[in-house]
Scaffold this motif. Structure first.
Motif, PDB file in Angstrom:
ATOM      1  N   PHE A  67      -5.285  -6.977  -6.854  1.00 38.00           N
ATOM      2  CA  PHE A  67      -5.362  -5.558  -6.503  1.00 38.00           C
ATOM      3  C   PHE A  67      -4.858  -5.295  -5.082  1.00 38.00           C
ATOM      4  CE2 PHE A  67      -7.693  -1.845  -4.892  1.00 38.00           C
ATOM      5  CZ  PHE A  67      -7.420  -0.914  -5.881  1.00 38.00           C
ATOM      6  N   ASP A  68      -3.940  -4.343  -4.946  1.00 38.92           N
ATOM      7  CA  ASP A  68      -3.457  -3.958  -3.615  1.00 38.92           C
ATOM      8  C   ASP A  68      -3.173  -2.456  -3.527  1.00 38.92           C
ATOM      9  OD1 ASP A  68      -1.179  -3.816  -5.138  1.00 38.92           O
ATOM     10  OD2 ASP A  68       0.021  -5.129  -3.861  1.00 38.92           O
ATOM     11  N   LEU A  69      -3.936  -1.679  -4.257  1.00 39.57           N
ATOM     12  CA  LEU A  69      -3.753  -0.217  -4.304  1.00 39.57           C
ATOM     13  C   LEU A  69      -4.887   0.502  -3.570  1.00 39.57           C
ATOM     14  CD1 LEU A  69      -2.855  -0.078  -8.099  1.00 39.57           C
ATOM     15  CD2 LEU A  69      -1.253   0.135  -6.192  1.00 39.57           C
ATOM     16  N   GLN A  72      -4.561   4.172  -2.647  1.00 40.04           N
ATOM     17  CA  GLN A  72      -3.910   4.993  -3.664  1.00 40.04           C
ATOM     18  C   GLN A  72      -4.845   5.421  -4.795  1.00 40.04           C
ATOM     19  OE1 GLN A  72      -0.057   3.363  -4.861  1.00 40.04           O
ATOM     20  NE2 GLN A  72      -0.158   2.069  -3.046  1.00 40.04           N
ATOM     21  N   ALA A 122      -3.255  -5.966 -12.564  1.00 39.14           N
ATOM     22  CA  ALA A 122      -3.036  -5.024 -11.467  1.00 39.14           C
ATOM     23  C   ALA A 122      -1.572  -4.595 -11.386  1.00 39.14           C
ATOM     24  CB  ALA A 122      -3.485  -5.641 -10.145  1.00 39.14           C
ATOM     25  N   ASP A 123      -0.648  -5.513 -11.648  1.00 33.27           N
ATOM     26  CA  ASP A 123       0.775  -5.159 -11.595  1.00 33.27           C
ATOM     27  C   ASP A 123       1.138  -4.138 -12.659  1.00 33.27           C
ATOM     28  OD1 ASP A 123       1.312  -6.724  -9.421  1.00 33.27           O
ATOM     29  OD2 ASP A 123       2.034  -8.436 -10.582  1.00 33.27           O
ATOM     30  N   GLU A 124       0.574  -4.274 -13.839  1.00 29.95           N
ATOM     31  CA  GLU A 124       0.834  -3.318 -14.922  1.00 29.95           C
ATOM     32  C   GLU A 124       0.266  -1.952 -14.566  1.00 29.95           C
ATOM     33  OE1 GLU A 124       2.413  -2.084 -18.547  1.00 29.95           O
ATOM     34  OE2 GLU A 124       2.721  -3.980 -17.490  1.00 29.95           O
ATOM     35  N   LYS A 126       0.097  -0.549 -11.717  1.00 28.76           N
ATOM     36  CA  LYS A 126       0.948   0.133 -10.736  1.00 28.76           C
ATOM     37  C   LYS A 126       1.956   1.067 -11.385  1.00 28.76           C
ATOM     38  CE  LYS A 126       0.701  -3.547  -7.339  1.00 28.76           C
ATOM     39  NZ  LYS A 126       1.453  -4.582  -6.628  1.00 28.76           N
ATOM     40  N   LYS A 127       2.358   0.766 -12.584  1.00 28.01           N
ATOM     41  CA  LYS A 127       3.344   1.598 -13.287  1.00 28.01           C
ATOM     42  C   LYS A 127       2.810   3.002 -13.572  1.00 28.01           C
ATOM     43  CE  LYS A 127       5.317  -2.394 -15.630  1.00 28.01           C
ATOM     44  NZ  LYS A 127       5.528  -3.030 -16.942  1.00 28.01           N
ATOM     45  N   ILE A 129       0.458   4.656 -11.578  1.00 31.90           N
ATOM     46  CA  ILE A 129      -0.025   5.336 -10.365  1.00 31.90           C
ATOM     47  C   ILE A 129       1.022   6.286  -9.924  1.00 31.90           C
ATOM     48  CG2 ILE A 129      -0.735   5.062  -7.951  1.00 31.90           C
ATOM     49  CD1 ILE A 129      -2.717   3.801  -9.888  1.00 31.90           C
TER      50      ILE A 129
END
Length: 129
Positions: A67-69, A72, A122-124, A126-127, A129
């Motif tokens: 997680f790095d959001l 956001q 988490a990467d999925e 991001k699409k 957000i």
């Protein structure tokens, strides 16, 4: 450091590190209305977690590591064992099947992303957000 600790690690190293996610506990039914309203301004996550399930614990830790959001989204954490009625209400309001573990992304009052078990990525996320 002793040979034993260098091979097996010290007890301090085995303690779970604190989460990098600033989880907001989801413990009151009224919070659902608040987070739905908030989702019109900023995306909201709900992580539904069973504290007795090793698969859920693994999915949670994996997500927290990726997680790095942080700025956001607002991230809510639901303990399913203590607050199952809230989980049932989430399933009812959004028309989604209850699962555990489960990650939901809510934006403008709608679930845009719903993943469970090993599909929580988490990467999925991001699409959406």
């Amino acid at each position: 450091m002793s040979l034993f600790n260098s091979i097996f690690g010290s007890s301090d190293e085995k303690k779970e590190k604190l989460s990098s996610v600033n989880w907001i506990p989801l413990q009151l039914m009224g919070q659902l209305d608040e987070l739905i309203a908030l989702s019109n301004e900023k995306p909201v996550l709900i992580f539904k977690h069973s504290t007795r399930c090793s698969i859920s614990r693994f999915a949670l830790k994996q997500f927290e590591n990726e997680f790095d959001l942080h700025n956001q989204v607002d991230a809510y954490f639901l303990d399913l064992l203590e607050f199952r009625a809230i989980s049932n209400e989430i399933a009812s309001r959004f028309g989604i099947l209850h699962q555990s573990p489960q990650l939901l992304l809510i934006k403008e009052g709608k679930v845009l992303y719903d993943a469970s078990h090993s599909d929580i990525q988490a990467d999925e996320l991001k699409k959406y957000i």
